[in-house]
Design a protein around this motif. Structure first.
Motif, PDB file in Angstrom:
ATOM      1  N   LEU A 135      44.073  38.095  51.742  1.00 46.21           N
ATOM      2  CA  LEU A 135      45.317  38.715  51.282  1.00 46.21           C
ATOM      3  C   LEU A 135      46.037  37.796  50.307  1.00 46.21           C
ATOM      4  O   LEU A 135      46.569  38.239  49.294  1.00 46.21           O
ATOM      5  CB  LEU A 135      46.244  39.001  52.468  1.00 46.21           C
ATOM      6  CG  LEU A 135      46.060  40.332  53.178  1.00 46.21           C
ATOM      7  CD1 LEU A 135      46.977  40.408  54.376  1.00 46.21           C
ATOM      8  CD2 LEU A 135      46.344  41.488  52.252  1.00 46.21           C
ATOM      9  N   ALA A 162      44.311  38.077  47.059  1.00 46.33           N
ATOM     10  CA  ALA A 162      44.622  39.343  46.375  1.00 46.33           C
ATOM     11  C   ALA A 162      46.028  39.306  45.798  1.00 46.33           C
ATOM     12  O   ALA A 162      46.282  39.818  44.705  1.00 46.33           O
ATOM     13  CB  ALA A 162      44.476  40.509  47.339  1.00 46.33           C
ATOM     14  N   SER A 163      46.952  38.665  46.526  1.00 49.54           N
ATOM     15  CA  SER A 163      48.338  38.578  46.066  1.00 49.54           C
ATOM     16  C   SER A 163      48.447  37.719  44.807  1.00 49.54           C
ATOM     17  O   SER A 163      49.094  38.103  43.826  1.00 49.54           O
ATOM     18  CB  SER A 163      49.192  38.004  47.194  1.00 49.54           C
ATOM     19  OG  SER A 163      50.466  37.716  46.735  1.00 49.54           O
ATOM     20  N   VAL A 164      47.795  36.552  44.830  1.00 51.48           N
ATOM     21  CA  VAL A 164      47.826  35.668  43.661  1.00 51.48           C
ATOM     22  C   VAL A 164      47.134  36.343  42.482  1.00 51.48           C
ATOM     23  O   VAL A 164      47.583  36.248  41.340  1.00 51.48           O
ATOM     24  CB  VAL A 164      47.168  34.306  43.990  1.00 51.48           C
ATOM     25  CG1 VAL A 164      47.032  33.459  42.740  1.00 51.48           C
ATOM     26  CG2 VAL A 164      47.979  33.566  45.025  1.00 51.48           C
ATOM     27  N   SER A 224      44.740  22.377  48.506  1.00 50.08           N
ATOM     28  CA  SER A 224      45.297  22.770  49.794  1.00 50.08           C
ATOM     29  C   SER A 224      45.124  24.268  50.026  1.00 50.08           C
ATOM     30  O   SER A 224      44.954  24.715  51.144  1.00 50.08           O
ATOM     31  CB  SER A 224      46.772  22.401  49.848  1.00 50.08           C
ATOM     32  OG  SER A 224      47.436  22.951  48.747  1.00 50.08           O
ATOM     33  N   VAL A 280      42.872  29.456  47.118  1.00 42.38           N
ATOM     34  CA  VAL A 280      42.759  30.067  45.800  1.00 42.38           C
ATOM     35  C   VAL A 280      43.176  29.089  44.719  1.00 42.38           C
ATOM     36  O   VAL A 280      43.963  28.177  44.948  1.00 42.38           O
ATOM     37  CB  VAL A 280      43.599  31.361  45.681  1.00 42.38           C
ATOM     38  CG1 VAL A 280      43.002  32.449  46.509  1.00 42.38           C
ATOM     39  CG2 VAL A 280      45.032  31.104  46.066  1.00 42.38           C
ATOM     40  N   VAL A 288      44.036  28.980  40.405  1.00 41.89           N
ATOM     41  CA  VAL A 288      44.214  29.741  39.164  1.00 41.89           C
ATOM     42  C   VAL A 288      43.663  28.932  38.001  1.00 41.89           C
ATOM     43  O   VAL A 288      43.997  27.761  37.846  1.00 41.89           O
ATOM     44  CB  VAL A 288      45.701  30.073  38.921  1.00 41.89           C
ATOM     45  CG1 VAL A 288      45.866  30.849  37.630  1.00 41.89           C
ATOM     46  CG2 VAL A 288      46.270  30.850  40.076  1.00 41.89           C
ATOM     47  N   MET A 322      57.747  30.290  45.931  1.00 36.74           N
ATOM     48  CA  MET A 322      57.166  31.486  45.300  1.00 36.74           C
ATOM     49  C   MET A 322      57.720  32.739  45.975  1.00 36.74           C
ATOM     50  O   MET A 322      57.638  32.906  47.179  1.00 36.74           O
ATOM     51  CB  MET A 322      55.636  31.432  45.432  1.00 36.74           C
ATOM     52  CG  MET A 322      54.929  32.505  44.628  1.00 36.74           C
ATOM     53  SD  MET A 322      53.250  32.733  45.172  1.00 36.74           S
ATOM     54  CE  MET A 322      52.479  31.254  44.560  1.00 36.74           C
ATOM     55  N   GLY A 352      51.523  21.679  44.516  1.00 29.49           N
ATOM     56  CA  GLY A 352      50.228  22.112  45.018  1.00 29.49           C
ATOM     57  C   GLY A 352      50.025  23.610  44.966  1.00 29.49           C
ATOM     58  O   GLY A 352      49.000  24.117  45.352  1.00 29.49           O
ATOM     59  N   SER A 397      49.532  27.302  43.066  1.00 27.08           N
ATOM     60  CA  SER A 397      48.777  27.679  41.876  1.00 27.08           C
ATOM     61  C   SER A 397      49.712  28.291  40.845  1.00 27.08           C
ATOM     62  O   SER A 397      50.585  29.086  41.167  1.00 27.08           O
ATOM     63  CB  SER A 397      47.679  28.661  42.267  1.00 27.08           C
ATOM     64  OG  SER A 397      48.118  29.476  43.325  1.00 27.08           O
ATOM     65  N   ASN A 398      49.502  27.918  39.614  1.00 29.66           N
ATOM     66  CA  ASN A 398      50.369  28.369  38.537  1.00 29.66           C
ATOM     67  C   ASN A 398      49.875  29.713  37.990  1.00 29.66           C
ATOM     68  O   ASN A 398      48.965  29.754  37.185  1.00 29.66           O
ATOM     69  CB  ASN A 398      50.397  27.307  37.432  1.00 29.66           C
ATOM     70  CG  ASN A 398      51.316  27.696  36.315  1.00 29.66           C
ATOM     71  OD1 ASN A 398      52.136  28.600  36.452  1.00 29.66           O
ATOM     72  ND2 ASN A 398      51.191  27.003  35.202  1.00 29.66           N
ATOM     73  N   THR A 399      50.507  30.772  38.459  1.00 33.66           N
ATOM     74  CA  THR A 399      50.094  32.088  37.971  1.00 33.66           C
ATOM     75  C   THR A 399      50.872  32.484  36.735  1.00 33.66           C
ATOM     76  O   THR A 399      50.625  33.530  36.163  1.00 33.66           O
ATOM     77  CB  THR A 399      50.315  33.170  39.040  1.00 33.66           C
ATOM     78  OG1 THR A 399      51.692  33.149  39.426  1.00 33.66           O
ATOM     79  CG2 THR A 399      49.458  32.939  40.249  1.00 33.66           C
ATOM     80  N   MET A 413      51.256  47.598  46.551  1.00 33.05           N
ATOM     81  CA  MET A 413      50.717  46.530  47.402  1.00 33.05           C
ATOM     82  C   MET A 413      51.776  46.009  48.358  1.00 33.05           C
ATOM     83  O   MET A 413      51.505  45.773  49.533  1.00 33.05           O
ATOM     84  CB  MET A 413      50.168  45.400  46.533  1.00 33.05           C
ATOM     85  CG  MET A 413      48.759  45.659  46.055  1.00 33.05           C
ATOM     86  SD  MET A 413      48.230  44.472  44.842  1.00 33.05           S
ATOM     87  CE  MET A 413      48.107  43.004  45.841  1.00 33.05           C
TER      88      MET A 413
END
Lengths: 130, 151
Positions: free
Chosen positions: A15, A18-20, A72, A75, A77, B1, B71, B73-75, B142
């Motif tokens: 999940l 999928a969210s990221v 950590s 996922v 990017v 986030m 730490g 992730s950079n979306t 979602m």
């Protein structure tokens, strides 16, 4: 043995992925007209992490060495540099993004469905089948 | 986030495309405006075509560093309009001696707006806006689905 087993944990990780991924796709679509923007994608390295933890032991011989387990989250990017679809340096492929968006949405709904299924079977066990 | 990150991102895309659309509308509306500004000589100048400049949000050094040290992730966090620039292309000269702004030879300077280019730009802005709406709807579905967990 724990009550929930590993299923909920795996589903939670998925999940999270999928969210990221959804955020990344939204960002790619928002930047579809931004010059020199490079599309981002998401890597799900849970399997890789598991494999690494099995037989790949690392030791730091000096405190100044980089840590091997900086990752950590399951996922990651990444930015897809090295390609260009547009003359302004942008490489967002709208068709691909929209397909991914649809896929990701169904994937997410399936995961939520499975989590609910897991919970209802637990509940059925707790109630002794009633 | 924030959980609404994706929705905010799509929202920024909608805002940017709408501003782009506003600029295009202004260009088309002023396609024949010969008295838009007064230059340093005290003379009227025609309207100059305006263009929006997009840049992606969350790409500054500090935000990338923060993301790296935290730490997470950079979306990315969407798009922003960093500037509205004026087109430097020269004005066109049209022969029209009866025009009040015609020079001694009978030529009038008209804006450097090309309606064709504006129409193409407008289609692009419309489609991008639609794509952002689709992405926003997907994020919404979602999130609504996530609320069903454990029901």
């Amino acid at each position: 043995m724990s009550l929930f087993g590993g299923t909920i944990q795996s589903l939670e990780n998925s999940l999270q992925y999928a969210s990221v991924k959804n955020q990344t796709i939204a960002n790619n679509i928002a930047n579809v007209d931004t010059p020199n923007y490079k599309a981002k994608s998401v890597q799900f390295n849970n399997v890789l992490n598991e494999e690494l933890s099995k037989g790949f032991k690392t030791t730091r011989t000096d405190a100044r060495h980089l840590d091997f387990s900086t990752e950590s989250s399951a996922v990651r990017v990444t930015t897809n540099t090295g390609s260009t679809y547009n003359h302004n340096g942008n490489n967002v492929d709208v068709d691909k993004e929209m397909t991914d968006l649809a896929k990701n949405q169904i994937y997410y709904q399936a995961l939520v469905d499975r989590i609910n299924g897991k919970f209802s079977s637990l509940q059925s066990v707790i109630r002794g089948g009633n | 986030m924030s959980i609404f990150n994706a929705i905010n991102t799509s929202g920024s895309g909608l805002t940017a495309q709408r501003l782009r659309m506003d600029t295009i509308s202004s260009n088309i509306a002023n396609a024949d405006t010969t008295r838009a500004t007064v230059n340093e000589n005290g003379e009227y100048e025609p309207y100059r075509r305006k263009m929006t400049v997009f840049s992606s949000k969350g790409q500054s050094f500090s935000s990338v560093l923060n993301q790296a040290t935290a730490g997470s992730s950079n979306t990315g966090s969407g798009v922003k309009v960093s500037d509205i620039e004026e087109d430097d292309e020269p004005f066109q000269l049209v022969y029209n001696p009866n025009h009040p702004d015609a020079n001694d030879d009978g030529y009038v300077e008209v804006p450097n707006v090309d309606p064709l280019q504006e129409m193409v730009d407008m289609m692009s802005a419309t489609r991008s806006y639609e794509a952002n709406v689709t992405a926003l709807n997907a994020s919404k579905t979602m999130l609504m689905k996530a609320l069903e967990i454990g029901k």
